[in-house]
Design an enzyme around this catalytic site. Structure first.
Site, PDB file in Angstrom:
ATOM      1  N   CYS A 115       0.822  -1.225   0.000  1.00  0.00           N
ATOM      2  CA  CYS A 115       0.000   0.000   0.000  1.00  0.00           C
ATOM      3  C   CYS A 115       0.854   1.272   0.000  1.00  0.00           C
ATOM      4  O   CYS A 115       0.338   2.359  -0.251  1.00  0.00           O
ATOM      5  CB  CYS A 115      -0.940   0.006   1.189  1.00  0.00           C
ATOM      6  SG  CYS A 115      -1.899  -1.503   1.332  1.00  0.00           S
ATOM      7  N   HIS A 255      -3.445   7.046   2.799  1.00  0.00           N
ATOM      8  CA  HIS A 255      -3.855   5.719   2.331  1.00  0.00           C
ATOM      9  C   HIS A 255      -5.223   5.401   2.938  1.00  0.00           C
ATOM     10  O   HIS A 255      -5.466   5.643   4.119  1.00  0.00           O
ATOM     11  CB  HIS A 255      -2.818   4.692   2.768  1.00  0.00           C
ATOM     12  CG  HIS A 255      -3.231   3.283   2.503  1.00  0.00           C
ATOM     13  ND1 HIS A 255      -3.790   2.887   1.308  1.00  0.00           N
ATOM     14  CD2 HIS A 255      -3.190   2.169   3.276  1.00  0.00           C
ATOM     15  CE1 HIS A 255      -4.071   1.600   1.361  1.00  0.00           C
ATOM     16  NE2 HIS A 255      -3.713   1.136   2.544  1.00  0.00           N
ATOM     17  N   ASN A 285     -10.264  -0.463   0.741  1.00  0.00           N
ATOM     18  CA  ASN A 285      -8.807  -0.374   0.631  1.00  0.00           C
ATOM     19  C   ASN A 285      -8.375  -0.968  -0.711  1.00  0.00           C
ATOM     20  O   ASN A 285      -8.561  -2.158  -0.950  1.00  0.00           O
ATOM     21  CB  ASN A 285      -8.187  -1.151   1.802  1.00  0.00           C
ATOM     22  CG  ASN A 285      -6.670  -1.098   1.808  1.00  0.00           C
ATOM     23  OD1 ASN A 285      -6.036  -0.711   0.832  1.00  0.00           O
ATOM     24  ND2 ASN A 285      -6.083  -1.501   2.920  1.00  0.00           N
TER      25      ASN A 285
HETATM   26  C1  LIG Z   1      -9.551  -5.349  10.666  1.00  0.00           C
HETATM   27  C2  LIG Z   1     -10.119  -4.321  11.619  1.00  0.00           C
HETATM   28  C3  LIG Z   1     -11.185  -3.509  10.947  1.00  0.00           C
HETATM   29  C4  LIG Z   1     -10.737  -5.066  12.796  1.00  0.00           C
HETATM   30  O1  LIG Z   1     -11.244  -4.135  13.716  1.00  0.00           O
HETATM   31  P1  LIG Z   1     -10.970  -4.319  15.255  1.00  0.00           P
HETATM   32  O2  LIG Z   1     -11.734  -3.260  15.959  1.00  0.00           O
HETATM   33  O3  LIG Z   1      -9.489  -4.373  15.459  1.00  0.00           O
HETATM   34  O4  LIG Z   1     -11.646  -5.686  15.529  1.00  0.00           O
HETATM   35  P2  LIG Z   1     -10.988  -6.958  16.261  1.00  0.00           P
HETATM   36  O5  LIG Z   1      -9.886  -7.507  15.446  1.00  0.00           O
HETATM   37  O6  LIG Z   1     -10.707  -6.528  17.642  1.00  0.00           O
HETATM   38  O7  LIG Z   1     -12.183  -7.992  16.211  1.00  0.00           O
HETATM   39  C5  LIG Z   1     -13.318  -7.813  16.999  1.00  0.00           C
HETATM   40  C6  LIG Z   1     -14.259  -8.966  16.780  1.00  0.00           C
HETATM   41  O8  LIG Z   1     -14.982  -8.773  15.552  1.00  0.00           O
HETATM   42  C7  LIG Z   1     -14.953  -9.968  14.797  1.00  0.00           C
HETATM   43  N1  LIG Z   1     -14.986  -9.644  13.371  1.00  0.00           N
HETATM   44  C8  LIG Z   1     -13.949  -9.555  12.514  1.00  0.00           C
HETATM   45  N2  LIG Z   1     -14.411  -9.263  11.292  1.00  0.00           N
HETATM   46  C9  LIG Z   1     -15.733  -9.140  11.378  1.00  0.00           C
HETATM   47  C10 LIG Z   1     -16.745  -8.836  10.453  1.00  0.00           C
HETATM   48  N3  LIG Z   1     -16.471  -8.577   9.160  1.00  0.00           N
HETATM   49  N4  LIG Z   1     -18.016  -8.771  10.880  1.00  0.00           N
HETATM   50  C11 LIG Z   1     -18.327  -9.011  12.171  1.00  0.00           C
HETATM   51  N5  LIG Z   1     -17.406  -9.316  13.091  1.00  0.00           N
HETATM   52  C12 LIG Z   1     -16.112  -9.376  12.697  1.00  0.00           C
HETATM   53  C13 LIG Z   1     -13.688 -10.652  15.192  1.00  0.00           C
HETATM   54  O9  LIG Z   1     -13.819 -12.037  14.973  1.00  0.00           O
HETATM   55  C14 LIG Z   1     -13.609 -10.329  16.679  1.00  0.00           C
HETATM   56  O10 LIG Z   1     -14.398 -11.217  17.360  1.00  0.00           O
HETATM   57  P3  LIG Z   1     -13.858 -11.917  18.700  1.00  0.00           P
HETATM   58  O11 LIG Z   1     -13.552 -10.773  19.635  1.00  0.00           O
HETATM   59  O12 LIG Z   1     -15.023 -12.750  19.097  1.00  0.00           O
HETATM   60  O13 LIG Z   1     -12.647 -12.680  18.277  1.00  0.00           O
HETATM   61  C15 LIG Z   1      -9.008  -3.394  12.147  1.00  0.00           C
HETATM   62  O14 LIG Z   1      -8.152  -4.099  12.977  1.00  0.00           O
HETATM   63  C16 LIG Z   1      -8.216  -2.751  11.057  1.00  0.00           C
HETATM   64  O15 LIG Z   1      -8.695  -1.952  10.305  1.00  0.00           O
HETATM   65  N6  LIG Z   1      -6.894  -3.077  10.989  1.00  0.00           N
HETATM   66  C17 LIG Z   1      -6.028  -2.499  10.009  1.00  0.00           C
HETATM   67  C18 LIG Z   1      -6.285  -3.140   8.684  1.00  0.00           C
HETATM   68  C19 LIG Z   1      -5.559  -2.453   7.590  1.00  0.00           C
HETATM   69  O16 LIG Z   1      -5.420  -1.271   7.567  1.00  0.00           O
HETATM   70  N7  LIG Z   1      -5.102  -3.280   6.636  1.00  0.00           N
HETATM   71  C20 LIG Z   1      -4.493  -2.830   5.474  1.00  0.00           C
HETATM   72  C21 LIG Z   1      -3.120  -2.349   5.688  1.00  0.00           C
HETATM   73  S1  LIG Z   1      -2.511  -1.644   4.243  1.00  0.00           S
END
Ligand SMILES: CC(C)(COP(=O)(O)OP(=O)(O)OC[C@H]1O[C@@H](n2cnc3c(N)ncnc32)[C@H](O)[C@@H]1OP(=O)(O)O)[C@@H](O)C(=O)NCCC(=O)NCCS
Length: 328
Positions: A115, A255, A285
């Site tokens: 990215c 980004h 993204n």
């Molecule tokens: C991926 C992301 C949105 C997850 O959000 P978060 O607030 O960190 O959520 P968590 O990882 O704490 O997960 C919370 C819960 O939601 C659940 N969950 C994950 N995806 C889900 C979805 N699409 N729908 C519903 N629940 C979901 C998980 O299983 C977790 O459940 P658990 O606590 O029972 O295990 C976030 O971490 C993020 O944006 N990370 C950066 C990603 C990024 O920028 N990637 C590209 C880099 S270039």
């Protein structure tokens, strides 16, 4: 040696027609529009048609950028495509694009920095022009992330989309154009965001497919923490190198990965939200395409004015990060 001032003289973008909404994803995995919007800010994303590959998306964005720059493909000296989803391992997507554009004189290669790739590409190509080696370069960020996304994995499939953004680089009036670049990498984070299958360590086999190694893997929580930290640091460094203050920023083009990450950057830079380009709700993204897509859209909407100070900042797999200050 006297270096020439180099800037972006034309931008372009392309997104596939097909829209995949959060409601569509609700029917595919255990998720909800509400969860996706509150955790990420994403509402929908574009998905390439079956006949489309990354070079096709790149082609349309490049054509628009060439038109905006007022030059022909034959005037290009260099084509850099930044992508993690090339049409194939080789030849490079840049070579496929070179042929399709008819850019007969241009050298062409792909650049892989996930990215962060587009700003890495700008830094790279602009040096050739600053040195006087080349006159015009095309830098394209293009991705078909839908081809490496596991649509049974709710942790990742909600996050990504397809698209392309392009910029033509050329000499500009002295003092204008790129003011600074800040590029960085930390390979110790290699496990956090990766696609292992099909490379020389895990050549494609029935086993790699069974193990789903041909899909993108991400540790979202760790990438989130890294992104918030690095966006601010990279922005600070790029501003410092350019001799600019936070208050000088007219437009931030981050980004587009998660609105919570973008808002953390806005807060750290003390910027009003209207000085930040956010198109994540529409496109999700799109990795290397996200910054050029946002830039092209901002230009199209008349949000970028002559003399404006732009700050571009990205982060991604590698791990990598990148930022640039541009005087438009
Ligand atoms: C991926 C992301 C949105 C997850 O959000 P978060 O607030 O960190 O959520 P968590 O990882 O704490 O997960 C919370 C819960 O939601 C659940 N969950 C994950 N995806 C889900 C979805 N699409 N729908 C519903 N629940 C979901 C998980 O299983 C977790 O459940 P658990 O606590 O029972 O295990 C976030 O971490 C993020 O944006 N990370 C950066 C990603 C990024 O920028 N990637 C590209 C880099 S270039």
């Amino acid at each position: 040696m006297n270096l020439r001032s180099v800037g972006i003289i034309g931008t372009g973008k392309y997104v596939p027609e097909r829209v995949l909404t959060n409601e569509d994803l609700e029917k595919m995995v255990d998720t909800s529009d509400e969860w996706i919007v509150t955790r990420t800010g994403i509402k929908e994303r574009r998905i390439a048609a079956e006949h489309e590959a990354t070079s096709d998306l790149a082609y349309h964005a490049a054509q628009e950028a060439l038109k905006a720059a007022g030059i022909t493909a034959e005037q290009l000296d260099l084509i850099v495509v930044t992508t993690v989803t090339p049409d194939m391992t080789f030849p490079s997507t840049a070579c496929l694009l070179q042929e399709r554009l008819g850019a007969k004189r241009a050298a062409a290669f792909d650049l892989s920095a996930a990215c962060s790739g587009f700003i890495y590409g700008l830094a790279n190509a602009s040096n050739f022009i600053a040195m006087g080696t080349y006159q015009y370069a095309l830098v394209v960020g293009a991705e078909c992330l839908s081809r490496i996304t596991d649509y049974t994995d709710r942790n990742t499939c909600i996050l990504f989309g397809d698209g392309a953004g392009a910029a033509v680089l050329g000499p500009v009036a002295e003092g204008r154009g790129f003011q600074s670049f800040e590029l960085g990498a930390d390979g110790s984070g290699k496990e956090l965001l990766k696609l292992e299958g099909g490379g020389s360590r895990h050549p494609a086999s029935h086993q790699t497919v069974d193990d789903k190694l041909h899909y993108l893997y991400m540790n979202g929580r760790e990438v989130f923490k890294f992104a918030v930290r690095v966006m601010g640091n990279a922005a600070d460094e790029a501003l410092k190198k350019a001799g600019k203050m936070k208050e000088d920023i007219d437009l931030l083009i981050p980004h587009q990965a998660n609105t919570r990450i973008i808002h953390a950057a806005i807060e750290r830079l003390n910027l009003p939200e209207e000085k930040c380009v956010i198109n994540l709700p529409k496109y999700a993204n799109t990795s290397a395409a996200s910054i050029p897509l946002a830039l092209a859209e901002a230009v199209e909407e008349g949000r970028v004015k002559e003399g404006d100070t732009l700050l571009l900042v990205g982060f991604g797999g590698g791990l990598t990060w990148s930022a640039s200050v541009i005087q438009w």
